[in-house]
Write a protein that holds these residues in place. Sequence first.
Motif, PDB file in Angstrom:
ATOM      1  N   LEU A 190       0.829  -1.202   0.000  1.00  0.00           N
ATOM      2  CA  LEU A 190       0.000   0.000   0.000  1.00  0.00           C
ATOM      3  C   LEU A 190       0.867   1.258   0.000  1.00  0.00           C
ATOM      4  O   LEU A 190       0.501   2.272  -0.593  1.00  0.00           O
ATOM      5  CB  LEU A 190      -0.932  -0.016   1.218  1.00  0.00           C
ATOM      6  CG  LEU A 190      -2.100   0.976   1.210  1.00  0.00           C
ATOM      7  CD1 LEU A 190      -2.944   0.822  -0.043  1.00  0.00           C
ATOM      8  CD2 LEU A 190      -2.953   0.790   2.453  1.00  0.00           C
ATOM      9  N   ILE A 191       2.010   1.189   0.677  1.00  0.00           N
ATOM     10  CA  ILE A 191       2.939   2.323   0.688  1.00  0.00           C
ATOM     11  C   ILE A 191       3.354   2.689  -0.723  1.00  0.00           C
ATOM     12  O   ILE A 191       3.441   3.869  -1.081  1.00  0.00           O
ATOM     13  CB  ILE A 191       4.184   1.986   1.537  1.00  0.00           C
ATOM     14  CG1 ILE A 191       3.846   2.067   3.024  1.00  0.00           C
ATOM     15  CG2 ILE A 191       5.332   2.945   1.226  1.00  0.00           C
ATOM     16  CD1 ILE A 191       4.970   1.624   3.917  1.00  0.00           C
ATOM     17  N   SER A 192       3.608   1.680  -1.553  1.00  0.00           N
ATOM     18  CA  SER A 192       4.063   1.950  -2.913  1.00  0.00           C
ATOM     19  C   SER A 192       2.991   2.641  -3.747  1.00  0.00           C
ATOM     20  O   SER A 192       3.303   3.298  -4.736  1.00  0.00           O
ATOM     21  CB  SER A 192       4.490   0.639  -3.589  1.00  0.00           C
ATOM     22  OG  SER A 192       3.377  -0.225  -3.759  1.00  0.00           O
ATOM     23  N   ARG A 193       1.724   2.531  -3.335  1.00  0.00           N
ATOM     24  CA  ARG A 193       0.637   3.157  -4.077  1.00  0.00           C
ATOM     25  C   ARG A 193       0.334   4.573  -3.608  1.00  0.00           C
ATOM     26  O   ARG A 193       0.219   5.494  -4.413  1.00  0.00           O
ATOM     27  CB  ARG A 193      -0.648   2.311  -3.945  1.00  0.00           C
ATOM     28  CG  ARG A 193      -0.833   1.296  -5.055  1.00  0.00           C
ATOM     29  CD  ARG A 193      -2.219   0.669  -4.979  1.00  0.00           C
ATOM     30  NE  ARG A 193      -3.288   1.621  -4.737  1.00  0.00           N
ATOM     31  CZ  ARG A 193      -3.789   2.448  -5.661  1.00  0.00           C
ATOM     32  NH1 ARG A 193      -3.295   2.435  -6.883  1.00  0.00           N
ATOM     33  NH2 ARG A 193      -4.772   3.273  -5.362  1.00  0.00           N
ATOM     34  N   ILE A 194       0.221   4.756  -2.301  1.00  0.00           N
ATOM     35  CA  ILE A 194      -0.281   6.043  -1.809  1.00  0.00           C
ATOM     36  C   ILE A 194       0.768   6.852  -1.049  1.00  0.00           C
ATOM     37  O   ILE A 194       0.506   7.991  -0.678  1.00  0.00           O
ATOM     38  CB  ILE A 194      -1.539   5.855  -0.929  1.00  0.00           C
ATOM     39  CG1 ILE A 194      -1.190   5.178   0.393  1.00  0.00           C
ATOM     40  CG2 ILE A 194      -2.592   5.055  -1.671  1.00  0.00           C
ATOM     41  CD1 ILE A 194      -2.364   5.133   1.353  1.00  0.00           C
ATOM     42  N   GLY A 195       1.937   6.267  -0.806  1.00  0.00           N
ATOM     43  CA  GLY A 195       2.980   6.991  -0.100  1.00  0.00           C
ATOM     44  C   GLY A 195       3.001   6.669   1.387  1.00  0.00           C
ATOM     45  O   GLY A 195       1.950   6.488   2.009  1.00  0.00           O
ATOM     46  N   SER A 196       4.203   6.591   1.959  1.00  0.00           N
ATOM     47  CA  SER A 196       4.347   6.144   3.344  1.00  0.00           C
ATOM     48  C   SER A 196       3.747   7.123   4.350  1.00  0.00           C
ATOM     49  O   SER A 196       3.052   6.724   5.298  1.00  0.00           O
ATOM     50  CB  SER A 196       5.830   5.917   3.661  1.00  0.00           C
ATOM     51  OG  SER A 196       6.572   7.113   3.487  1.00  0.00           O
ATOM     52  N   LEU A 197       3.999   8.428   4.167  1.00  0.00           N
ATOM     53  CA  LEU A 197       3.527   9.402   5.151  1.00  0.00           C
ATOM     54  C   LEU A 197       2.010   9.580   5.088  1.00  0.00           C
ATOM     55  O   LEU A 197       1.351   9.751   6.115  1.00  0.00           O
ATOM     56  CB  LEU A 197       4.231  10.738   4.943  1.00  0.00           C
ATOM     57  CG  LEU A 197       5.737  10.726   5.209  1.00  0.00           C
ATOM     58  CD1 LEU A 197       6.342  12.090   4.952  1.00  0.00           C
ATOM     59  CD2 LEU A 197       6.029  10.275   6.641  1.00  0.00           C
ATOM     60  N   ARG A 198       1.453   9.539   3.886  1.00  0.00           N
ATOM     61  CA  ARG A 198       0.001   9.653   3.778  1.00  0.00           C
ATOM     62  C   ARG A 198      -0.668   8.437   4.413  1.00  0.00           C
ATOM     63  O   ARG A 198      -1.695   8.571   5.091  1.00  0.00           O
ATOM     64  CB  ARG A 198      -0.418   9.792   2.316  1.00  0.00           C
ATOM     65  CG  ARG A 198      -1.913  10.088   2.156  1.00  0.00           C
ATOM     66  CD  ARG A 198      -2.280  10.678   0.825  1.00  0.00           C
ATOM     67  NE  ARG A 198      -1.973   9.838  -0.306  1.00  0.00           N
ATOM     68  CZ  ARG A 198      -2.721   9.774  -1.410  1.00  0.00           C
ATOM     69  NH1 ARG A 198      -3.821  10.515  -1.497  1.00  0.00           N
ATOM     70  NH2 ARG A 198      -2.376   9.025  -2.408  1.00  0.00           N
ATOM     71  N   LEU A 199      -0.064   7.264   4.223  1.00  0.00           N
ATOM     72  CA  LEU A 199      -0.624   6.051   4.814  1.00  0.00           C
ATOM     73  C   LEU A 199      -0.610   6.126   6.335  1.00  0.00           C
ATOM     74  O   LEU A 199      -1.612   5.826   6.992  1.00  0.00           O
ATOM     75  CB  LEU A 199       0.161   4.822   4.349  1.00  0.00           C
ATOM     76  CG  LEU A 199      -0.203   3.509   5.057  1.00  0.00           C
ATOM     77  CD1 LEU A 199      -1.675   3.165   4.853  1.00  0.00           C
ATOM     78  CD2 LEU A 199       0.689   2.376   4.573  1.00  0.00           C
ATOM     79  N   VAL A 200       0.518   6.525   6.906  1.00  0.00           N
ATOM     80  CA  VAL A 200       0.614   6.533   8.361  1.00  0.00           C
ATOM     81  C   VAL A 200      -0.317   7.581   8.964  1.00  0.00           C
ATOM     82  O   VAL A 200      -0.904   7.371  10.033  1.00  0.00           O
ATOM     83  CB  VAL A 200       2.068   6.748   8.817  1.00  0.00           C
ATOM     84  CG1 VAL A 200       2.514   8.181   8.665  1.00  0.00           C
ATOM     85  CG2 VAL A 200       2.253   6.297  10.264  1.00  0.00           C
ATOM     86  N   ALA A 201      -0.498   8.711   8.279  1.00  0.00           N
ATOM     87  CA  ALA A 201      -1.410   9.742   8.785  1.00  0.00           C
ATOM     88  C   ALA A 201      -2.844   9.216   8.818  1.00  0.00           C
ATOM     89  O   ALA A 201      -3.570   9.388   9.814  1.00  0.00           O
ATOM     90  CB  ALA A 201      -1.321  10.991   7.919  1.00  0.00           C
ATOM     91  N   LEU A 202      -3.256   8.558   7.748  1.00  0.00           N
ATOM     92  CA  LEU A 202      -4.612   8.001   7.695  1.00  0.00           C
ATOM     93  C   LEU A 202      -4.787   6.875   8.705  1.00  0.00           C
ATOM     94  O   LEU A 202      -5.820   6.778   9.379  1.00  0.00           O
ATOM     95  CB  LEU A 202      -4.906   7.506   6.279  1.00  0.00           C
ATOM     96  CG  LEU A 202      -5.020   8.595   5.206  1.00  0.00           C
ATOM     97  CD1 LEU A 202      -5.086   7.973   3.813  1.00  0.00           C
ATOM     98  CD2 LEU A 202      -6.257   9.461   5.453  1.00  0.00           C
ATOM     99  N   ALA A 203      -3.780   6.013   8.811  1.00  0.00           N
ATOM    100  CA  ALA A 203      -3.868   4.893   9.756  1.00  0.00           C
ATOM    101  C   ALA A 203      -3.963   5.389  11.190  1.00  0.00           C
ATOM    102  O   ALA A 203      -4.704   4.833  12.014  1.00  0.00           O
ATOM    103  CB  ALA A 203      -2.656   3.970   9.589  1.00  0.00           C
ATOM    104  N   MET A 204      -3.222   6.456  11.526  1.00  0.00           N
ATOM    105  CA  MET A 204      -3.273   6.992  12.881  1.00  0.00           C
ATOM    106  C   MET A 204      -4.623   7.640  13.176  1.00  0.00           C
ATOM    107  O   MET A 204      -5.112   7.578  14.311  1.00  0.00           O
ATOM    108  CB  MET A 204      -2.151   8.000  13.078  1.00  0.00           C
ATOM    109  CG  MET A 204      -0.775   7.370  13.239  1.00  0.00           C
ATOM    110  SD  MET A 204      -0.629   6.252  14.651  1.00  0.00           S
ATOM    111  CE  MET A 204      -0.894   7.370  16.009  1.00  0.00           C
ATOM    112  N   CYS A 205      -5.242   8.251  12.188  1.00  0.00           N
ATOM    113  CA  CYS A 205      -6.584   8.807  12.390  1.00  0.00           C
ATOM    114  C   CYS A 205      -7.581   7.686  12.677  1.00  0.00           C
ATOM    115  O   CYS A 205      -8.450   7.818  13.555  1.00  0.00           O
ATOM    116  CB  CYS A 205      -7.018   9.605  11.161  1.00  0.00           C
ATOM    117  SG  CYS A 205      -6.108  11.160  10.922  1.00  0.00           S
ATOM    118  N   VAL A 206      -7.450   6.583  11.961  1.00  0.00           N
ATOM    119  CA  VAL A 206      -8.304   5.417  12.227  1.00  0.00           C
ATOM    120  C   VAL A 206      -8.052   4.880  13.628  1.00  0.00           C
ATOM    121  O   VAL A 206      -8.993   4.565  14.375  1.00  0.00           O
ATOM    122  CB  VAL A 206      -8.046   4.318  11.180  1.00  0.00           C
ATOM    123  CG1 VAL A 206      -8.758   3.016  11.567  1.00  0.00           C
ATOM    124  CG2 VAL A 206      -8.502   4.767   9.802  1.00  0.00           C
TER     125      VAL A 206
END
Length: 317
Positions: A190-206
């Motif tokens: 998923l990181i390769s698709r949407i980017g590592s920082l965007r992924l972690v920001a969304l995951a932390m909001c969840v």
Amino acid sequence: MTSSVPATDAHAANTRRVGLALAATGAVLFSAKAILAKFQYRHGIDALDVLALRMLLSLPLFVALGVRESLRPGHARITRRDFGRILVLGVLGYYLSSLFDFWGLEYVPVSLERLILFLNPTFVLLIGVFAFKRKVARREWVALAVSYAGVAFVFVENLRVQGDHVLFGSALVLLAALSYALYLSMSGQLISRIGSLRLVALAMCVSTAATLLHYVIARDPTRLLHLSPEVYGLAAINAVFCTFLPVTFTMGAVARLGAGTAAQLSVLGPVSLVFLGAWLLGEAITPIQLIGTAVVLGGVLLLTRPGANSVPVAPPR
């Protein structure tokens, strides 16, 4: 034509160095949350309080990070399937894993908690075997056996000295390690698709939403408004230096090195906490703990090899 080859090699080497530095720094900072949790427990709060404060105070940082990353050009559009995977990652990585970890810390010393979390690279390896059909060399199976033998060695010593509550606390920390290993393994593609920082920001909001839902169901949320200033100060340090910074560092390392190598660098955190726990919390360091730590560290280091990633990860953009 020939001059581009050294330039490419230099870029790859620099990317790896940055990834190693991010992973190592993130591991040490992330591990230090156990010390802060122990200090917070002295003020009459429990694991759910610690987790809720941590997530609430770090949320604005992750929201700002997510907005910044979403405005960057070149990111792929997040699909409905991506959102589903982000929900799963958010629950696994920073809600369940953190909840089990903080809960376990109510029953075990930080030295044993960190030693159990040493097993995270072995979980990533096993997930790679069963979920991603990765082939494992004989020395890696030997490394697994050595790692688990070292943990068992120290666990038996703590059980003898501190009682049966260590068994329950250790089981909780083991669940934390497994949850985080699943998060690392599932995040790579998923990181390769949407980017590592965007992924972690969304995951932390969840994760924050899951934590707050749990808190509202379990107790009166106004309790969080009537804690001591010391608790809020420790929670702020936890949110910034032991959550926001290490989480972003770790995801940056996964993007550059892959999940397997990033997990292997996590061994630096437990090593540092063996001595920080003795210095700051007065926890005893016994010869058996040192031997067990050395055995586990040796087993994990045996897993380190170039390209040993449990999950295929595309090069960072």
